[in-house]
Design an enzyme around this catalytic site. Structure first.
Site, mmCIF file in Angstrom:
data_model
loop_
_atom_site.group_PDB
_atom_site.id
_atom_site.type_symbol
_atom_site.label_atom_id
_atom_site.label_comp_id
_atom_site.label_asym_id
_atom_site.label_seq_id
_atom_site.Cartn_x
_atom_site.Cartn_y
_atom_site.Cartn_z
ATOM 1 N N ARG A 111 0.816 -1.219 0.000
ATOM 2 C CA ARG A 111 0.000 0.000 0.000
ATOM 3 C C ARG A 111 0.851 1.270 0.000
ATOM 4 O O ARG A 111 0.511 2.237 -0.662
ATOM 5 C CB ARG A 111 -0.904 -0.001 1.236
ATOM 6 C CG ARG A 111 -2.319 -0.301 0.886
ATOM 7 C CD ARG A 111 -3.202 -0.313 2.086
ATOM 8 N NE ARG A 111 -2.576 -0.913 3.253
ATOM 9 C CZ ARG A 111 -3.212 -1.644 4.143
ATOM 10 N NH1 ARG A 111 -4.494 -1.873 4.002
ATOM 11 N NH2 ARG A 111 -2.602 -2.133 5.192
ATOM 12 N N LYS A 146 15.006 -25.359 8.053
ATOM 13 C CA LYS A 146 16.291 -25.289 8.761
ATOM 14 C C LYS A 146 17.071 -26.595 8.577
ATOM 15 O O LYS A 146 16.497 -27.681 8.611
ATOM 16 C CB LYS A 146 16.046 -25.014 10.256
ATOM 17 C CG LYS A 146 15.513 -23.594 10.485
ATOM 18 C CD LYS A 146 15.457 -23.245 11.947
ATOM 19 C CE LYS A 146 14.765 -21.926 12.176
ATOM 20 N NZ LYS A 146 15.622 -20.745 12.084
ATOM 21 N N GLU A 178 14.531 -17.306 22.979
ATOM 22 C CA GLU A 178 15.050 -16.098 22.340
ATOM 23 C C GLU A 178 15.493 -15.155 23.436
ATOM 24 O O GLU A 178 14.858 -15.107 24.502
ATOM 25 C CB GLU A 178 13.967 -15.425 21.489
ATOM 26 C CG GLU A 178 13.841 -16.036 20.123
ATOM 27 C CD GLU A 178 12.852 -15.315 19.219
ATOM 28 O OE1 GLU A 178 13.026 -15.378 18.007
ATOM 29 O OE2 GLU A 178 11.894 -14.710 19.732
ATOM 30 N N HIS A 222 5.987 -24.198 14.790
ATOM 31 C CA HIS A 222 7.393 -24.606 14.683
ATOM 32 C C HIS A 222 7.706 -25.822 15.573
ATOM 33 O O HIS A 222 8.312 -26.794 15.129
ATOM 34 C CB HIS A 222 8.324 -23.462 15.079
ATOM 35 C CG HIS A 222 8.105 -22.196 14.301
ATOM 36 N ND1 HIS A 222 7.688 -22.207 12.992
ATOM 37 C CD2 HIS A 222 8.243 -20.880 14.634
ATOM 38 C CE1 HIS A 222 7.588 -20.963 12.547
ATOM 39 N NE2 HIS A 222 7.913 -20.137 13.529
ATOM 40 N N LYS A 224 10.237 -15.808 24.869
ATOM 41 C CA LYS A 224 11.007 -14.632 24.459
ATOM 42 C C LYS A 224 11.639 -14.018 25.691
ATOM 43 O O LYS A 224 11.207 -14.299 26.813
ATOM 44 C CB LYS A 224 10.076 -13.624 23.788
ATOM 45 C CG LYS A 224 9.515 -14.161 22.474
ATOM 46 C CD LYS A 224 8.886 -13.106 21.625
ATOM 47 C CE LYS A 224 8.460 -13.664 20.290
ATOM 48 N NZ LYS A 224 9.498 -13.684 19.274
ATOM 49 N N LYS A 264 18.429 -20.108 21.643
ATOM 50 C CA LYS A 264 18.765 -21.524 21.424
ATOM 51 C C LYS A 264 17.508 -22.311 21.075
ATOM 52 O O LYS A 264 16.478 -22.133 21.711
ATOM 53 C CB LYS A 264 19.380 -22.091 22.706
ATOM 54 C CG LYS A 264 19.872 -23.498 22.589
ATOM 55 C CD LYS A 264 20.704 -23.901 23.788
ATOM 56 C CE LYS A 264 19.832 -24.336 24.944
ATOM 57 N NZ LYS A 264 20.617 -24.808 26.099
ATOM 58 N N ARG A 272 16.175 -32.323 23.045
ATOM 59 C CA ARG A 272 17.002 -33.001 24.059
ATOM 60 C C ARG A 272 16.332 -34.333 24.427
ATOM 61 O O ARG A 272 15.236 -34.344 24.978
ATOM 62 C CB ARG A 272 17.107 -32.092 25.283
ATOM 63 C CG ARG A 272 18.140 -32.503 26.313
ATOM 64 C CD ARG A 272 18.368 -31.359 27.280
ATOM 65 N NE ARG A 272 19.171 -30.307 26.673
ATOM 66 C CZ ARG A 272 20.472 -30.128 26.897
ATOM 67 N NH1 ARG A 272 21.112 -30.907 27.727
ATOM 68 N NH2 ARG A 272 21.129 -29.152 26.297
ATOM 69 N N TYR A 297 25.102 -33.748 19.716
ATOM 70 C CA TYR A 297 26.066 -34.319 20.646
ATOM 71 C C TYR A 297 25.387 -35.290 21.597
ATOM 72 O O TYR A 297 24.186 -35.189 21.877
ATOM 73 C CB TYR A 297 26.869 -33.247 21.387
ATOM 74 C CG TYR A 297 26.086 -32.225 22.147
ATOM 75 C CD1 TYR A 297 25.690 -31.037 21.549
ATOM 76 C CD2 TYR A 297 25.763 -32.427 23.483
ATOM 77 C CE1 TYR A 297 24.990 -30.075 22.250
ATOM 78 C CE2 TYR A 297 25.063 -31.471 24.196
ATOM 79 C CZ TYR A 297 24.675 -30.303 23.570
ATOM 80 O OH TYR A 297 23.973 -29.364 24.265
ATOM 81 N N LYS A 307 25.718 -37.037 25.248
ATOM 82 C CA LYS A 307 26.386 -36.972 26.549
ATOM 83 C C LYS A 307 26.567 -38.386 27.082
ATOM 84 O O LYS A 307 25.599 -39.141 27.206
ATOM 85 C CB LYS A 307 25.530 -36.190 27.531
ATOM 86 C CG LYS A 307 25.420 -34.736 27.207
ATOM 87 C CD LYS A 307 24.808 -34.067 28.392
ATOM 88 C CE LYS A 307 24.556 -32.614 28.128
ATOM 89 N NZ LYS A 307 24.049 -31.966 29.324
#
Ligand code: BG6
Length: 478
Positions: free
Chosen positions: A46, A180, A214, A238, A330, A336, A340, A372, A374
């Site tokens: 617009r 991603k 975030e 998401h 947020k 991150k 997990r 990774y 552990k």
């Protein structure tokens, strides 16, 4: 690669999403030589703006070689028009035709990217349908961005209204998490390695936590955000996509439909979220940083959550009785997103006298993509102590010259290719809303107040308690 000339139309070109995501992604594709040689990109919005001002606006977010930037900008045009007036679209259609005629090609494709607020979704779709899609000589595809409704009813209304205008094969519903790198890697990790499958179930896993954090607040997006809140903004889309990929059964093939069928089957096994298994919060400000309620566009008495944690139960043989804990917020202590997977402690544990932690497989989606595991190992040396170490596959260390495309680059490329694999199907959307709508209704009907948390903290205190209640053990390190 399809070499047919391409017109990309970015609707809502003067907005934030277009500036921060759509144009940089198109530029990324240009740099990788993935756009047809004959491509033009028309912004439509617009606001009245001179072409040069428009270019200045978008160029601040383009990263790369200056001369390439100028080449790209020379493909960009801008047209200001109304969203609710057929005459505006008709006029724009003439402009598009004239530009495309220069190519002298028998066929041209058009990609419409809707970077617009949900309130004008339908009128813009109608404008595209009535005046802008090609009747012959090439495809016309529509890329739409969430939010796809606010609850089950509004989402269904949107889906059926869009169905009257476009065919499902021409619609590309973006959930940019699917673009991603690490989200795509989830299926490869699970199904291309034989070591995981035997362990990927409730017999061996005690909980799976999917976290989105975030470290910034809503920062001027408060007007939009307040209408939706974090559950609709991040968790329903998401995080549910990530959960589906982590928990689904192996698909029959890697085709878009087979994968989505499995995701839908999984979502159908998830029970609606329960209020007593949910924590939600809202961030506070301090002398230095504005709180959520200080954001322009947010009512001073808003009870919209900026943080949510909830437990999900997948009622199928693989997962029945094992909690999936989803957390998003947020204004937290870090940025991150990760999955997990916490394994059960071994039976007849021999090292009872030592303070030991459980095995965890962590897939870090961002930042710093990594996988990774552990593990516990004997501390090297004469002592007989056990310590936690990691088998670490950090992408940065493992892959040389890592140049990961932005999620939007991949998704726009796929929509140009007509590949639906990474887009949201209508039935998938419907089921995701079924899981959340009862909770959202209760929260709103009962006017439930979110728990306050400090800007830069881990979130509301009750969120850690929720994880603990469902068996999650926090470990040190990493
Ligand atoms: C968007 C949400 O869909 O995703 C935003 O609307 C959020 O509120 C963003 O910040 C997060 O995306 P990313 O790619 O930065 O993790």
């Amino acid at each position: 690669q399809d070499l047919t000339p391409l017109t990309v139309v970015v609707l809502g070109a003067s907005g934030d999403l277009a500036k921060k995501k759509t144009y940089p992604a198109l530029f990324g594709l240009y740099l990788r030589n993935l756009l047809p040689k004959n491509t033009i990109i028309y912004g439509y919005a617009r606001s009245h703006m001179e072409l040069n001002d428009f270019k200045k606006r978008i160029s601040s977010y383009l990263k790369g070689d200056e001369s390439k930037k100028q080449e790209f900008l020379s493909m960009c045009f801008y047209h200001s028009g109304k969203y609710d007036e057929k005459a505006s679209y008709d006029q724009f259609s003439e402009i598009l035709k004239k530009s495309e005629e220069k190519w002298n090609s028998t066929s041209v494709n058009r990609l419409f990217y809707m970077a617009i607020p949900p309130s004008i979704f339908l009128e813009v779709s109608k404008g595209i349908h009535d005046s802008l899609i090609l009747k012959s000589g090439g495809w016309s595809r529509i890329v739409v961005e969430k939010p796809f409704g606010k609850d089950l009813d509004s989402s269904r209304h949107l889906v059926t209204s869009l169905k009257k205008l476009f065919m499902e094969k021409d619609l590309f519903r973006i959930d940019h998490y699917l673009g991603k790198e690490m989200v795509q890697n989830l299926m490869v990790l699970r199904f291309a390695n034989s070591v995981f499958e035997p362990l990927w179930n409730k017999q061996h896993i005690s909980s799976i936590t999917i976290t989105f954090k975030e470290n910034i607040g809503t920062e001027g997006r408060g007007g939009y955000f307040d209408e939706f809140g974090i559950i609709r903004d991040v968790m329903q889309n998401h995080l549910m996509q990530v959960l589906s990929l982590v928990a689904m059964e192996p698909p029959v093939s890697m085709s878009a439909d087979d994968i989505t069928n499995e995701k839908v089957r999984l979502l159908r096994c998830i029970q609606p979220v329960r209020l007593d298994e949910t924590v939600f919060g809202q961030y506070l400000g301090n002398d230095k940083i504005p709180g959520y309620l200080d954001d322009e566009g947010v009512p001073k008495d808003s009870i919209t959550p900026t943080y949510a944690a909830a437990v999900f139960w997948v009622n199928n043989p693989r997962w029945r009785g094992m909690p999936f804990i989803l957390k998003c917020g947020k204004a937290l202590d870090e940025r991150k997103t990760e999955v997990r997977i916490q394994f059960k402690a071994p039976e007849n544990f021999l090292f009872k006298d030592q303070d030991i932690t459980r095995n965890e497989l962590v897939m870090r989606i961002q930042p710093g993509e990594a996988v990774y595991l552990k593990l516990l190992t004997k501390k090297p040396g004469l002592e007989n102590t056990i310590e936690q170490t990691e088998l670490d596959l950090s992408y940065k260390n493992r892959f040389e010259n890592l140049d990961l495309p932005d999620a939007y680059e991949r998704l726009i490329l796929d929509s140009i290719k007509g590949d639906h694999n990474l887009f949201v199907r209508d039935d998938e959307l419907d089921i995701a809303w079924q899981i959340f709508t009862p909770l959202l209704e209760q929260m709103e009907k009962r006017h439930l107040k979110p728990e306050p948390y400090e800007f830069g903290s881990r979130g509301p205190k009750s969120a850690d308690e929720l994880s603990k209640r469902f068996g999650f053990q926090r470990s040190t390190g990493y």
